[in-house]
Design a protein around this motif. Structure first.
Motif, mmCIF file in Angstrom:
data_model
loop_
_atom_site.group_PDB
_atom_site.id
_atom_site.type_symbol
_atom_site.label_atom_id
_atom_site.label_comp_id
_atom_site.label_asym_id
_atom_site.label_seq_id
_atom_site.Cartn_x
_atom_site.Cartn_y
_atom_site.Cartn_z
ATOM 1 N N LEU A 60 0.791 -1.234 0.000
ATOM 2 C CA LEU A 60 0.000 0.000 0.000
ATOM 3 C C LEU A 60 0.822 1.282 0.000
ATOM 4 C CD1 LEU A 60 -2.432 -1.804 0.315
ATOM 5 C CD2 LEU A 60 -3.235 -0.359 2.179
ATOM 6 N N TYR A 61 2.083 1.188 0.417
ATOM 7 C CA TYR A 61 2.911 2.399 0.502
ATOM 8 C C TYR A 61 3.791 2.602 -0.731
ATOM 9 C CZ TYR A 61 5.701 -1.495 2.274
ATOM 10 O OH TYR A 61 6.283 -2.717 2.413
ATOM 11 N N CYS A 62 3.942 1.573 -1.539
ATOM 12 C CA CYS A 62 5.029 1.591 -2.525
ATOM 13 C C CYS A 62 4.594 2.090 -3.898
ATOM 14 C CB CYS A 62 5.638 0.199 -2.648
ATOM 15 S SG CYS A 62 7.080 0.188 -3.740
ATOM 16 N N GLY A 63 5.336 3.037 -4.441
ATOM 17 C CA GLY A 63 5.046 3.598 -5.753
ATOM 18 C C GLY A 63 5.186 2.594 -6.882
ATOM 19 N N MET A 98 21.794 -5.359 -6.142
ATOM 20 C CA MET A 98 20.857 -5.402 -7.274
ATOM 21 C C MET A 98 19.439 -5.409 -6.723
ATOM 22 S SD MET A 98 22.528 -8.410 -9.618
ATOM 23 C CE MET A 98 20.956 -8.652 -10.417
ATOM 24 N N GLN A 99 18.703 -4.346 -6.998
ATOM 25 C CA GLN A 99 17.352 -4.268 -6.422
ATOM 26 C C GLN A 99 16.278 -4.161 -7.497
ATOM 27 O OE1 GLN A 99 15.731 -0.848 -3.841
ATOM 28 N NE2 GLN A 99 16.174 -2.474 -2.383
ATOM 29 N N SER A 100 15.135 -4.803 -7.247
ATOM 30 C CA SER A 100 14.013 -4.712 -8.188
ATOM 31 C C SER A 100 12.711 -4.990 -7.460
ATOM 32 C CB SER A 100 14.174 -5.749 -9.305
ATOM 33 O OG SER A 100 13.938 -7.043 -8.801
ATOM 34 N N MET A 150 16.301 -8.127 2.437
ATOM 35 C CA MET A 150 14.848 -8.244 2.493
ATOM 36 C C MET A 150 14.362 -7.695 3.828
ATOM 37 S SD MET A 150 12.224 -11.486 2.275
ATOM 38 C CE MET A 150 12.693 -12.049 0.654
ATOM 39 N N ARG A 151 13.661 -6.595 3.761
ATOM 40 C CA ARG A 151 13.074 -6.074 4.998
ATOM 41 C C ARG A 151 11.857 -6.918 5.358
ATOM 42 N NH1 ARG A 151 12.802 0.423 3.920
ATOM 43 N NH2 ARG A 151 14.951 0.909 4.458
ATOM 44 N N PHE A 152 11.617 -7.072 6.647
ATOM 45 C CA PHE A 152 10.336 -7.674 7.047
ATOM 46 C C PHE A 152 9.267 -6.594 7.085
ATOM 47 C CE2 PHE A 152 10.618 -6.096 11.361
ATOM 48 C CZ PHE A 152 11.994 -6.019 11.583
ATOM 49 N N GLU A 153 9.673 -5.352 6.910
ATOM 50 C CA GLU A 153 8.812 -4.156 6.784
ATOM 51 C C GLU A 153 8.150 -3.752 8.102
ATOM 52 O OE1 GLU A 153 9.530 -2.823 4.110
ATOM 53 O OE2 GLU A 153 9.702 -4.307 2.521
ATOM 54 N N VAL A 154 7.397 -4.672 8.699
ATOM 55 C CA VAL A 154 6.812 -4.398 10.024
ATOM 56 C C VAL A 154 6.527 -5.758 10.641
ATOM 57 C CG1 VAL A 154 4.494 -4.141 9.017
ATOM 58 C CG2 VAL A 154 4.948 -3.167 11.244
ATOM 59 N N SER A 190 13.103 -2.564 8.689
ATOM 60 C CA SER A 190 11.692 -2.225 8.730
ATOM 61 C C SER A 190 11.468 -0.767 8.343
ATOM 62 C CB SER A 190 11.170 -2.466 10.142
ATOM 63 O OG SER A 190 11.971 -1.749 11.069
ATOM 64 N N LEU A 191 10.196 -0.444 8.254
ATOM 65 C CA LEU A 191 9.766 0.931 7.984
ATOM 66 C C LEU A 191 9.332 1.566 9.293
ATOM 67 C CD1 LEU A 191 7.678 0.258 4.771
ATOM 68 C CD2 LEU A 191 9.567 1.889 4.929
ATOM 69 N N ALA A 192 9.669 2.824 9.467
ATOM 70 C CA ALA A 192 9.273 3.507 10.703
ATOM 71 C C ALA A 192 8.391 4.706 10.357
ATOM 72 C CB ALA A 192 10.509 3.974 11.471
ATOM 73 N N GLY A 220 14.171 2.444 7.530
ATOM 74 C CA GLY A 220 13.937 3.711 6.830
ATOM 75 C C GLY A 220 12.587 4.293 7.180
ATOM 76 N N PRO A 221 12.435 5.597 6.922
ATOM 77 C CA PRO A 221 11.145 6.231 7.197
ATOM 78 C C PRO A 221 10.128 5.913 6.110
ATOM 79 C CG PRO A 221 12.633 7.812 6.175
ATOM 80 C CD PRO A 221 13.421 6.527 6.342
ATOM 81 N N PHE A 222 8.864 5.837 6.495
ATOM 82 C CA PHE A 222 7.780 5.761 5.513
ATOM 83 C C PHE A 222 7.586 7.141 4.895
ATOM 84 C CE2 PHE A 222 3.245 7.074 5.273
ATOM 85 C CZ PHE A 222 2.984 6.524 4.029
ATOM 86 N N ILE A 223 7.549 7.176 3.560
ATOM 87 C CA ILE A 223 7.310 8.434 2.837
ATOM 88 C C ILE A 223 6.042 8.234 1.997
ATOM 89 C CG2 ILE A 223 8.325 10.133 1.254
ATOM 90 C CD1 ILE A 223 10.338 9.621 3.357
ATOM 91 N N PRO A 224 4.984 9.020 2.221
ATOM 92 C CA PRO A 224 3.764 8.813 1.425
ATOM 93 C C PRO A 224 3.999 9.098 -0.056
ATOM 94 C CG PRO A 224 3.595 10.805 2.774
ATOM 95 C CD PRO A 224 4.868 10.124 3.181
ATOM 96 N N ASN A 296 10.445 4.363 -8.622
ATOM 97 C CA ASN A 296 9.785 5.408 -7.860
ATOM 98 C C ASN A 296 9.101 4.840 -6.626
ATOM 99 O OD1 ASN A 296 7.262 7.414 -7.706
ATOM 100 N ND2 ASN A 296 8.997 8.406 -8.654
ATOM 101 N N LEU A 297 9.897 4.349 -5.685
ATOM 102 C CA LEU A 297 9.313 3.758 -4.473
ATOM 103 C C LEU A 297 8.600 4.815 -3.654
ATOM 104 C CD1 LEU A 297 12.373 1.697 -3.209
ATOM 105 C CD2 LEU A 297 10.450 0.844 -4.534
ATOM 106 N N PHE A 298 9.248 5.985 -3.547
ATOM 107 C CA PHE A 298 8.687 7.091 -2.759
ATOM 108 C C PHE A 298 9.108 8.389 -3.429
ATOM 109 C CE2 PHE A 298 12.517 5.310 -0.834
ATOM 110 C CZ PHE A 298 13.396 6.377 -0.939
ATOM 111 N N PRO A 299 8.367 9.502 -3.202
ATOM 112 C CA PRO A 299 8.661 10.752 -3.899
ATOM 113 C C PRO A 299 10.003 11.378 -3.473
ATOM 114 C CG PRO A 299 6.618 10.929 -2.612
ATOM 115 C CD PRO A 299 7.210 9.607 -2.304
#
Ligand code: 5AD
Length: 328
Positions: A60-63, A98-100, A150-154, A190-192, A220-224, A296-299
């Motif tokens: 839901l957060y990812c561009g 290498m990220q995708s 690989m982040r577990f994200e939360v 994770s995301l904070a 990393g921080p969550f960026i809308p 474009n994961l985040f702005p």
């Protein structure tokens, strides 16, 4: 110095103690002092290659979520990836990330071919391409892959399910744990600052990082992002992320901690602040300019593009000004 902060690293802390430190801003100065005292002067610099923005998921957060139709999708060919990696090596980089997105085009055979092609030149290769069948991680390791991000994200399963409607928190953690058990160098985190995330959740995230025992951590921080369902949610606070990083650093002098590019979206000095809060790794973007704006994961991600040309030199200058030794 406050005792709770001073004793970080000398014993196991429970979640209540971690949450107490996170929620008390009067402890910030002590915490950051303690983190700085524990941080190495060596900064590892990795090359980040974003080789495909195609993704089957809809976080839901990812561009890059598959429902975002405003994004031009791209993927690099095997030859382009190897060529870009070798150009980075010629500039001095020794480690490639290498990220995708989760792009089904890159079968294990294709990835093995790419990894083999780059390993032949002696680079250390990490992959960050999401979840796969468990046996494929072993296959990729046998092909020469050194590590996986690989982040577990939360950690909280309810929050996880809300944010990743088609994914399972258990399977994601399984991937991370299986990779760790087989000796791949795992980077997790994770995301904070996510919507509905509390300090208790953040304390659980830190506890999980320790449970896995990963050598390296990226928080990393969550960026809308405007093209996602979370477009109107408030962004994560710089203070929260920096405190998470400082806590991990104070608890474990030998872990690698990444100062993430997303920090630069919160503040022009974000990555530098990360290095002052305990981080000892940065990733410089080497993605070809023709496609990098589409990853474009985040702005505001483009302001973090510090891997090429002038920007590369500026980063080196910044590290030197900070008195850091650069380790490629
Ligand atoms: N804000 C911050 N980080 C994000 N990521 C994806 N979208 C965002 C966002 N909007 C991060 C996720 C993922 C990594 C590749 O990018 O944590 O693991």
């Amino acid at each position: 110095m406050n005792r709770l902060v001073e004793e970080l690293g000398s014993r196991r802390y429970n979640n209540e103690e971690i949450a107490a430190i996170l929620s008390d801003s009067s402890l910030n100065d002590d915490l950051f002092d303690k983190a700085i005292d524990t941080t190495s002067d060596n900064v590892k610099v990795y090359a980040l290659l974003e080789f495909s923005n195609r993704c089957r998921n809809r976080c839901l957060y990812c561009g890059c979520n598959r429902r975002n139709k405003n994004l031009k999708r791209y993927h690099m060919s095997e030859g382009e990836i190897i060529e870009t990696a070798l150009a980075a090596q010629a500039k001095g980089f020794n480690t490639l990330m290498m990220q995708s997105g989760e792009d089904v085009y890159y079968t294990k055979e294709r990835l093995a071919h790419i990894i083999g092609g780059i390993k032949a030149y002696g680079m250390e290769v990490y992959l960050s391409s999401g979840e796969r069948p468990l046996d494929e991680f072993r296959y990729l390791k046998n092909a020469g892959l050194d590590g996986y991000l690989m982040r577990f994200e939360v950690f909280n399963p309810h929050l996880y399910r809300d944010l990743h409607p088609e994914q399972s928190p258990n399977y994601r953690r399984r991937c991370i744990e299986v990779m760790q058990a087989m000796g791949l160098k795992v980077i997790t985190g994770s995301l904070a600052g996510l919507p509905k995330q509390t300090v208790q959740h953040l304390a659980e995230d830190i506890a999980y990082i320790y449970k896995v025992g990963a050598k390296a951590v990226g928080i990393g921080p969550f960026i809308p992002h405007p093209d996602t369902p979370l477009r109107n949610a408030p962004k994560g606070k710089l203070e929260t992320v920096l405190k998470m990083m400082a806590l991990v650093r104070a608890m474990s002098p030998s872990k690698d901690i990444i100062s993430t590019t997303a920090l630069n979206s919160l503040s022009a000095e974000g990555m530098k602040l990360g290095l002052m809060a305990g981080a000892n790794v940065i990733m410089l973007n080497i993605t070809p300019e023709s496609v990098r704006d589409d990853y474009n994961l985040f702005p505001d991600k483009s302001i973090t593009d510090i891997g090429i040309g002038d920007a590369f030199d500026k980063t080196v200058d910044m590290l030197e000004e900070m008195g850091k030794n650069i380790v490629f």
